[in-house]
Structures are given as C-alpha cells and as structure tokens.
Design a protein around this motif. Structure first.
Motif: not given
Ligand code: GLU
Ligand code: ZN
Length: 299
Positions: A15-42
């Motif tokens: 991971l680098h800063l760019g991918s961390l930004v995306t990870a953090v953004g998608s994590f926060l969106q999911a957690r704030q909605q009490n949603g699920k956050w899955y990880v998929r290795i492409e």
C-alpha cells in the motif's frame, strides 16, 4: 439503508499513500453507515502480481486498525465464474473474438472491425463485448454526473484478453455482484471505466451500485502515486499521524491533539466526524510526498 462496501487493491506492491486514501475513504463511508466493508484482492492480472504483496496489504490494513468483514475474496479463485459469464455472453452473441493487435488499434476507438469475423485457425484473440449507442449515466457521490455513449466514445471493449486473462472490466462487475456490493468507493482514476461497468451490469441483469470516486493523489511531478512512480512505502510509519494526514487530504478538519491519540480513539472520532460532503470535488490532489510522509530532509 443496506451498505455493502469494499476495498479492492491489486497486489502489485505494498500500500502507498494513494491506495491508503482510497482504503480509508471507503472504510469510513462503510463504517459510518454501519455497513460492511469487504476486501477483495484483485490478483487477476497475474503478470503484474508481486508475490507477498497481498499479504503485505492485508497486514498494513490490520496495523492501521481497519478490520474487514468476512473472508477476503481473491480473484484468482474465481476464474470459473468469469468463464461462465463469458460462455453466457457467447451464447447470446453479445461478444465476438477480435484478432486486431494493439498496434492496429493504436489507442483509437474500436469501431467493431471484427464484429462479423469468423475465426479460421487463429490462436490468439481477445473477446470483445458489443456496445451500443444508448446513453448511459450515473451520479457520482463526489464527482457529480457522468454520462456517455459507449459505442461512439469507447467502442466495443475487451472482456477477455488475447493472453487468456479476463479483463478488469468484467471481473470487477462479476465480483461486485457476487459480493452484493451496494456502494463502490474507489479512486477517480477509474471514473472513466464506470460506464463500461454499468453496461456490463445491465447485460448481466445486476443492480448498479452507488459510486463514489475519491481524488487520486499525485506526487510533486503530477504523477499518480503508484509502484511505477516509486511511491514511498508507508508500512513502517506510525499509523495515527499518517491517518490524520489522510483525513485532512480528504478535506476533513482535525483537532491537532488527535495526532497524539491511540488508534481506537482516532477511528472512533473519525467515523463519527467523517463528512463526505467535505471531500474535495476534484479528480486529483497534488502533494509533496516528502512533506506529507514526514521524510523531508531537515536543513
Ligand atoms: N484493483 C483496482 C486498483 O487497484 C481497483 C478496482 C476497483 O476499485 O474497482 O486500482
Ligand atoms: Zn478486431
């Protein structure tokens, strides 16, 4: 609202800063909605996969206090599902083999040169999906409205490459459907692939998720942070100060004392205060990586 989000890194490096930004953004969106956050290795694009990178990404996410839900999905385990989709498209004549070389197409829109072609004894060919002129559109949570017409603006596109690998456009749609993803939050470098994915969702009778494209991070030379542009690694850095930087790159205001707290306190605060409306509504943000990552030489 049901919220099923995901982070889908390609294991081409840590991971680098760019991918961390995306990870953090998608994590926060999911957690704030009490949603699920899955990880998929492409890891579908095997020539680009770096051994050990998937594990390194997962351990960085853990170290940064970002636990995912359920099992990690690996695309390399899903080949037969992709094959079934291709067979279905073949049966419905939605796809056709294409023997044109990259050089012949030379970056131009592919105007269906091989649409009527009957294969003789060619061994190497890609599979392209037929596009049409119907306008497609979506409203991005950050970047606004996008619309376009695939046949005239993109052309028939590849879903299985001539080297035998399934293309990103197909696998991302197949996997998002399989994981019942309702909200896709990822980097804005993928904005212009979204209409192709919506088109495939329609062919597959799958619902179109909601889209959020975060600005991509550019380095001091205006290149997207990536392995190719030597993005500095982040896995050795203390998590909280770096997460605070990411949070502020995403337009969020942070009290200075938050840099001093532990991970749990940081996330509790961040999930509570995250405001998607404050994310800069731009496709990219340029930074000085030395300064942001605290590695600037002291003069
Ligand atoms: N694997 C892609 C990448 O690392 C992301 C795909 C997606 O989020 O749709 O850039
Ligand atoms: Zn062709």
């Amino acid at each position: 609202m049901i919220y099923q989000g995901r982070f889908a890194p390609s294991p081409t490096g840590p991971l680098h800063l760019g991918s961390l930004v995306t990870a953090v953004g998608s994590f926060l969106q999911a957690r704030q909605q009490n949603g699920k956050w899955y990880v998929r290795i492409e890891d579908i694009d095997t020539p680009r996969v770096v051994i050990g990178a998937a594990q390194a990404i997962l351990s960085t996410l853990s170290r940064f206090g970002m636990p995912w839900d359920g099992e990690v999905l690996f695309q390399s385990q899903r080949i037969s599902a992709y094959q079934d989709i291709l067979a279905d498209f073949q049966a419905k004549q939605l796809v056709y083999p294409c023997t044109c070389s990259r050089k012949q197409i030379a970056g131009k829109i592919y105007h269906g040169h091989c649409r009527q072609r009957v294969l003789k004894d060619e061994k190497r060919y890609a599979w392209r999906v037929r596009t049409d002129v119907n306008p497609l559109s979506f409203e991005d949570e950050i970047q606004g409205k996008f619309s376009g017409c695939l046949e005239t603006e993109v052309g028939d596109f590849i879903i299985k490459r001539s080297d035998g690998l399934f293309a990103y456009q197909l696998v991302v749609v197949a996997d998002d459907a399989r994981q019942n993803i309702t909200h896709i939050a990822r980097g804005a470098d993928l904005l212009d692939t979204t209409l192709r994915q919506i088109y495939l969702q329609q062919l597959l009778n799958c619902p179109t998720p909601n889209y959020t494209h975060f600005p991509v991070i550019l380095n001091e030379y205006a290149h997207k942070l990536s392995k190719q542009t030597f993005a500095p690694p982040i896995d050795h850095l203390p998590p909280v100060p770096l997460l605070v930087q990411v949070f502020s790159l995403l337009g969020q205001a942070i009290p200075p004392e938050l840099t001093q707290v532990n991970l749990q306190t940081f996330w509790d605060w961040a999930i509570q205060h995250w405001d998607i409306q404050k994310v800069p509504k731009v496709p990219s943000i340029q930074i000085n990586t030395d300064v942001t990552l605290g590695t600037a030489p002291i003069i």
